[in-house]
Design a protein around this motif. Structure first.
Motif, PDB file in Angstrom:
ATOM      1  N   SER A   1       1.090  28.263  -5.725  1.00 45.73           N
ATOM      2  CA  SER A   1       0.930  29.624  -5.223  1.00 45.73           C
ATOM      3  C   SER A   1      -0.536  30.032  -5.141  1.00 45.73           C
ATOM      4  O   SER A   1      -0.948  30.754  -4.238  1.00 45.73           O
ATOM      5  N   GLU A   2      -1.340  29.543  -6.106  1.00 46.30           N
ATOM      6  CA  GLU A   2      -2.759  29.891  -6.121  1.00 46.30           C
ATOM      7  C   GLU A   2      -3.631  28.793  -5.513  1.00 46.30           C
ATOM      8  O   GLU A   2      -4.840  28.974  -5.346  1.00 46.30           O
ATOM      9  N   ALA A   3      -3.020  27.645  -5.214  1.00 46.30           N
ATOM     10  CA  ALA A   3      -3.729  26.494  -4.627  1.00 46.30           C
ATOM     11  C   ALA A   3      -4.935  26.069  -5.472  1.00 46.30           C
ATOM     12  O   ALA A   3      -6.002  25.741  -4.953  1.00 46.30           O
TER      13      ALA A   3
END
Length: 266
Positions: free
Chosen positions: A195-197
């Motif tokens: 989700s935050e990469a």
């Protein structure tokens, strides 16, 4: 005076090295008046590069063959791989998750699975197969579950496990347990977040009994655990480094003094 200073320094170092070791016991800090519930295991989340063994079964063994790569002949398997069916590996029923998050299955084609749990993928595939089969059942297992443990453990490095439901203490056991110099109160967990990469760094206190209720109690594949040295070892390493420097500088000074004395005598 010089000897007195050296004596004081040695005494301080000895006192620091003799400090009592704290928090050496797992789960030592526990409020026994409260029941500690264990974290719910939500399953591994499928990642790029995962190797999934997928088997499709149903009452009609003949009808199920087109959906299992393992039931294809060698010739058809080669042609299928050339046409884009992924997962060509040692196991005929193994599929590799591609960089776009999909696996390519016989007949069904590309199926997106990145981020899913095995249970979610199982339900997705079974719903797709119901168009072709009566009461299809899909079995999925991850064949390359691995993680790494670094720092103050007896056997650091990358570890593999046949048990996918692996918790922090089982991971430490596979690494030979934390050494005496390890800090159990501040273990770093490095985990990639889709989700935050980016990688997340989470601090975990293995001396707290409540750790079993943490959302990070169970490991995901490719997790990294780092056990840092405790305060005593950090101080000792720093002190030893200072002592080495003083010895080096003292040797240089002694050499210069000897040279000066030899020149003055001449």
């Amino acid at each position: 005076m010089k000897y007195f200073s050296v004596l004081i320094m040695i005494t301080v170092l000895l006192c620091q090295s003799c400090n009592p070791k704290k928090n050496i016991v797992y789960l030592s800090n526990n409020n026994f008046e409260q029941e500690i519930s264990q974290a719910k295991y939500l399953g591994l989340h499928i990642q790029e590069g995962d190797r999934l063994q997928i088997l499709v079964s149903a009452f009609d063994e003949i009808a199920v063959r087109p959906f299992n790569k393992s039931s294809m002949s060698t010739t058809s398997s080669v042609s299928a791989d050339k046409s884009g069916v992924s997962g060509s590996s040692g196991s005929p029923s193994e599929y590799v998750v591609n960089s776009d998050g999909t696996i390519l299955l016989p007949t069904l084609g590309a199926v997106y699975c990145k981020g899913m749990t095995k249970q979610q993928l199982k339900q997705d595939l079974e719903s797709r197969l119901m168009r072709y089969l009566t009461d299809p059942m899909v079995t999925i297992s991850l064949t390359n579950f691995s993680f790494s443990v670094l720092g103050e453990v007896k056997s650091p490095g990358q570890k593999t496990s046949t048990n996918e439901k692996l918790n922090l203490f089982q991971a430490m056991a596979l690494a030979g347990d934390v050494t005496y110099d390890g800090n159990k109160t501040n273990v770093k967990l490095i985990r990639y977040s889709d989700s935050e990469a980016k990688d997340q760094v989470i601090s975990l206190d293995l001396s707290e009994a409540s750790i079993v209720n943490s959302p990070y109690y169970y490991l995901q594949q490719n997790d990294i655990l780092y056990v840092e040295p405790d305060r005593n070892k950090q101080v000792a390493v720093h002190s030893n480094s200072n002592v080495d420097q003083w010895i080096k500088y003292g040797g240089v000074g002694l050499g210069l003094l000897t040279l000066i004395l030899s020149l003055t005598r001449k």
